[in-house]
Design a protein around this motif. Structure first.
Motif, PDB file in Angstrom:
ATOM      1  N   ARG A  39     -17.435 -10.894  36.179  1.00  0.00           N
ATOM      2  CA  ARG A  39     -18.241 -11.788  37.025  1.00  0.00           C
ATOM      3  C   ARG A  39     -18.934 -11.089  38.184  1.00  0.00           C
ATOM      4  N   LEU A  40     -18.205 -10.266  38.910  1.00  0.00           N
ATOM      5  CA  LEU A  40     -18.803  -9.611  40.080  1.00  0.00           C
ATOM      6  C   LEU A  40     -19.933  -8.669  39.638  1.00  0.00           C
ATOM      7  N   LEU A  41     -19.684  -7.917  38.580  1.00  0.00           N
ATOM      8  CA  LEU A  41     -20.723  -7.009  38.078  1.00  0.00           C
ATOM      9  C   LEU A  41     -21.918  -7.787  37.548  1.00  0.00           C
ATOM     10  N   GLN A  42     -21.692  -8.868  36.841  1.00  0.00           N
ATOM     11  CA  GLN A  42     -22.798  -9.676  36.338  1.00  0.00           C
ATOM     12  C   GLN A  42     -23.614 -10.272  37.478  1.00  0.00           C
ATOM     13  N   LEU A  60     -19.428  -6.636  26.121  1.00  0.00           N
ATOM     14  CA  LEU A  60     -19.028  -5.634  25.123  1.00  0.00           C
ATOM     15  C   LEU A  60     -18.113  -4.571  25.726  1.00  0.00           C
ATOM     16  N   ALA A  61     -18.277  -4.321  27.021  1.00  0.00           N
ATOM     17  CA  ALA A  61     -17.418  -3.347  27.698  1.00  0.00           C
ATOM     18  C   ALA A  61     -15.982  -3.854  27.822  1.00  0.00           C
ATOM     19  N   ALA A 122     -19.250   2.893  33.534  1.00  0.00           N
ATOM     20  CA  ALA A 122     -18.289   2.505  34.567  1.00  0.00           C
ATOM     21  C   ALA A 122     -17.557   1.217  34.173  1.00  0.00           C
ATOM     22  N   ALA A 123     -18.280   0.249  33.614  1.00  0.00           N
ATOM     23  CA  ALA A 123     -17.645  -0.997  33.178  1.00  0.00           C
ATOM     24  C   ALA A 123     -16.656  -0.736  32.042  1.00  0.00           C
ATOM     25  N   VAL A 128     -10.973  -0.028  30.188  1.00  0.00           N
ATOM     26  CA  VAL A 128      -9.913   0.774  29.569  1.00  0.00           C
ATOM     27  C   VAL A 128      -8.735   0.931  30.527  1.00  0.00           C
ATOM     28  N   CYS A 129      -9.020   1.263  31.782  1.00  0.00           N
ATOM     29  CA  CYS A 129      -7.938   1.416  32.774  1.00  0.00           C
ATOM     30  C   CYS A 129      -7.221   0.095  33.003  1.00  0.00           C
ATOM     31  N   SER A 130      -7.966  -0.983  33.107  1.00  0.00           N
ATOM     32  CA  SER A 130      -7.370  -2.291  33.368  1.00  0.00           C
ATOM     33  C   SER A 130      -6.541  -2.778  32.176  1.00  0.00           C
TER      34      SER A 130
END
Length: 194
Positions: A39-42, A60-61, A122-123, A128-130
């Protein structure tokens, strides 16, 4: 007339409360990156004038959340021993999440293909980390809670997860409106280890 609570039960209750508070904090740590990456990125991309067709590719990310079952056994196979096999991974992943979210705050969204590629990478790194952190946190919750507390633990984790999503979703947009998008991203970085 109320019956007194035996000291042994009182100790067990305070231990259960501490465990449930820890599980709630872990839920917050799991919910925050998901909202940052979605949401924040969008919202940032929309405010920066990126076409909706390109913003529509951001989900997709989030594919690593679906595929995390394939690398989950590797985290058990190669534990980080300090402070213990689960919290070692949580600490490493928290540091990676802070770095990725802070790096996202330095990006400048535009319709330039290089900018969009950097944001997409970055997304994906954030997802992956999350997703990996979600694996470890779920395993840690199972290790931490006795069987009788696992239902309450699942509820506490879900409550923390939803609270983080609400705080980042609403608070992030409020901060972005007042102090800019980089400040919103930096405030959402999990600066504390759960």
């Amino acid at each position: 007339m109320a019956l007194p609570i035996p000291p042994s039960l009182r100790r067990r209750s305070s231990g259960a409360v501490r465990r449930l508070v820890a599980v709630t904090a872990e839920g917050v740590a799991s919910g925050t990156p998901l909202m940052v990456g979605s949401r924040l990125l969008q919202g940032w991309l929309t405010a920066s004038g990126v076409p909706l067709a390109l913003i529509g590719l951001i989900p997709l990310a989030e594919l690593p959340y679906t595929l995390k079952l394939f690398w989950a056994p590797l985290l058990d196979r190669w534990p980080i021993p300090w402070p213990d096999r689960r919290r070692g991974w949580i600490l490493v992943l928290q540091l990676l999440l802070v770095a990725v979210i802070a790096a996202m705050a330095l990006l400048h969204p535009s319709t330039d293909p290089a900018s969009l590629t950097a944001i997409g990478v970055a997304a994906l790194a954030l997802a992956v980390c999350s997703a990996t952190q979600d694996i470890v946190i779920d395993a840690y919750r199972t290790d931490l809670l006795p069987e009788a507390e696992r239902g309450a633990g699942a509820a506490a984790a879900s409550l923390g997860y939803r609270a983080a999503m609400l705080a980042v979703g609403a608070g992030g947009f409020l901060l972005a409106g007042r102090h800019g998008w980089p400040a919103a991203f930096l405030s959402a970085a999990p600066w504390w280890p759960p």
